[in-house]
Design a protein around this motif. Sequence first.
Motif, PDB file in Angstrom:
ATOM      1  N   ARG A  64       0.840  -1.190   0.000  1.00 18.94           N
ATOM      2  CA  ARG A  64       0.000   0.000   0.000  1.00 18.94           C
ATOM      3  C   ARG A  64       0.878   1.244   0.000  1.00 18.94           C
ATOM      4  O   ARG A  64       1.875   1.313   0.720  1.00 18.94           O
ATOM      5  N   GLY A  65       0.500   2.213  -0.789  1.00 15.86           N
ATOM      6  CA  GLY A  65       1.221   3.472  -0.795  1.00 15.86           C
ATOM      7  C   GLY A  65       0.797   4.357   0.360  1.00 15.86           C
ATOM      8  O   GLY A  65      -0.262   4.159   0.970  1.00 15.86           O
TER       9      GLY A  65
ATOM     10  N   ASP B   2      -0.508   7.832   2.365  1.00 14.63           N
ATOM     11  CA  ASP B   2      -1.634   8.728   2.123  1.00 14.63           C
ATOM     12  C   ASP B   2      -1.168  10.170   2.004  1.00 14.63           C
ATOM     13  O   ASP B   2      -0.206  10.585   2.659  1.00 14.63           O
TER      14      ASP B   2
ATOM     15  N   GLU C 278       4.685  11.319  -2.532  1.00 21.72           N
ATOM     16  CA  GLU C 278       4.092  10.198  -3.270  1.00 21.72           C
ATOM     17  C   GLU C 278       5.156   9.174  -3.623  1.00 21.72           C
ATOM     18  O   GLU C 278       6.308   9.516  -3.891  1.00 21.72           O
TER      19      GLU C 278
ATOM     20  N   GLU D 117       4.421   2.949  -4.980  1.00 24.72           N
ATOM     21  CA  GLU D 117       3.250   2.165  -4.613  1.00 24.72           C
ATOM     22  C   GLU D 117       1.942   2.900  -4.914  1.00 24.72           C
ATOM     23  O   GLU D 117       0.929   2.266  -5.242  1.00 24.72           O
ATOM     24  N   ASN D 118       1.946   4.224  -4.806  1.00 25.18           N
ATOM     25  CA  ASN D 118       0.758   4.999  -5.154  1.00 25.18           C
ATOM     26  C   ASN D 118       0.501   4.974  -6.658  1.00 25.18           C
ATOM     27  O   ASN D 118      -0.641   4.803  -7.110  1.00 25.18           O
TER      28      ASN D 118
ATOM     29  N   TRP E 150       3.636  16.262  -1.055  1.00 16.47           N
ATOM     30  CA  TRP E 150       3.335  15.119  -1.914  1.00 16.47           C
ATOM     31  C   TRP E 150       4.152  15.137  -3.203  1.00 16.47           C
ATOM     32  O   TRP E 150       4.647  14.118  -3.666  1.00 16.47           O
TER      33      TRP E 150
END
Length: 468
Positions: free
Chosen positions: A57-58, A60, A331, A334-335, A390
């Motif tokens: 999972r990336g 948040d 970011e 994974e995202n 991000w």
Amino acid sequence: MRIVRFIPWVSRVLLAYGLASGINLASQSAPASPVHLSAEQDHQRLMDLLHITALRRGPDGDPKSPNAANVDESKVPGYTLPDPLILKNGQRVTSAEVWWKERRPEIVEDFDREIYGRAPKDTPKVNWELTGTTRENNGGVPVITKKLVGHVDNSASPLIKVDIQLTLGVPANATRLVPVMMELAFDPEFLAAYRKRLSAARLAAFDGHGPTWQQQLLAQGWGYAILLPTSFQADNGVGLTEAIIGLVNKGQPRNLDNWGALRAWAWGASRALDYLETEKSVDAKQVGIEGLSRYGKAALVTMAYDPRFAIAFIASSGEGGAKILRRKFGEQVENVAATSEYHWMAGNFLKYAGPLTPNDLPADAHELIALCAPRPVFISSGSPQLEGGWIDGKGMFLGAVGAGPVYKLLGKRDLGTTEFPAIETAVIDGDIAFRQHSGGHTAGPNWSTFLTFASRYIKASVDPPPIH
């Protein structure tokens, strides 16, 4: 009767096998309509092809989340970048000839196979139609505006229609050919929805003050082109069997190394440049490319793959653009490999969010920038306070730093520093440039600095008209 019942059963099995294995069955029997898969179904199909059961999972983007992305520089672990001047056989590149003939093709192959995907060798012809011409004023400057549609030949798959939407504006008083900046633009519906999500402060930073980017170009005697990437390739996984990617694949899902949306959007920019080469008002040898966010990624990919573009303005491109992919800040891979963004990339990219890690990537962002050499590139970022962490302004700066040795090998100037500059500091003395403005997720505040940088390379053929 048994045969009649058996034939559709075989067809269903063959289609299912093709979807699971990545085999394109179009060459054997073109489907009546494109295969329709949700983004989740297509994403799972790619994972099955890669024999991956799960992806990491990336982080948040919400700083309040317990899984928030790292935006603390002290917590960034070390990493080792691939050396753009070391051949696969371990030998160092010491001449421009070896770069062009050996090392650059190696890097292109890495990006094609593992990151952005391969663009088809043969794509359908585009026939351009002029749908409207108007004379208007933009900031007090007389402008001729042309609306154009590029109709993509869909005879190979008639149920898939693809049209490229392009707008061209040039100074009406130009007496000779004009330079043009081409923007990869968000469609109006997306922009309206995006603006509603912004706070008052961020909306003001996004809108900016003073002349628009088009008006600033006109003041220099330049023209502008506005290309809508989603007019020819949707920004989602559902659209991968339609638009230009689907048309070339005759409605079938992608193989693991097929092109993703970033390469497709770059393809559209190249087709728009094809048109500009026929436009009597445009100096096609002085056409630049610009984009923000996902279109900043696409603009950088365009510049790397099409040597005809003279200059690039890459704004807040982040992960998958100018930002170092290996860097644990903002970011992450994974995202981008998740269902909301995987369509930008090749299917093989998913591996680096599963059994492999970003450190296993054969290439990184500094080498994408290096593929633009020796042409000038301007990297832009907003402030951490308004744009947030991000996008990772420093990660994009480091991408620019890492491209420097290639520029120097080719007789050009690198960024000139390895120290991350303070906000609003223009680093523009080299052939790679960088500036982090104090605004939000926008290119706006950096247009004037970009034009100062670009004026060393792009020369307007007419005296700049006044802005009233």
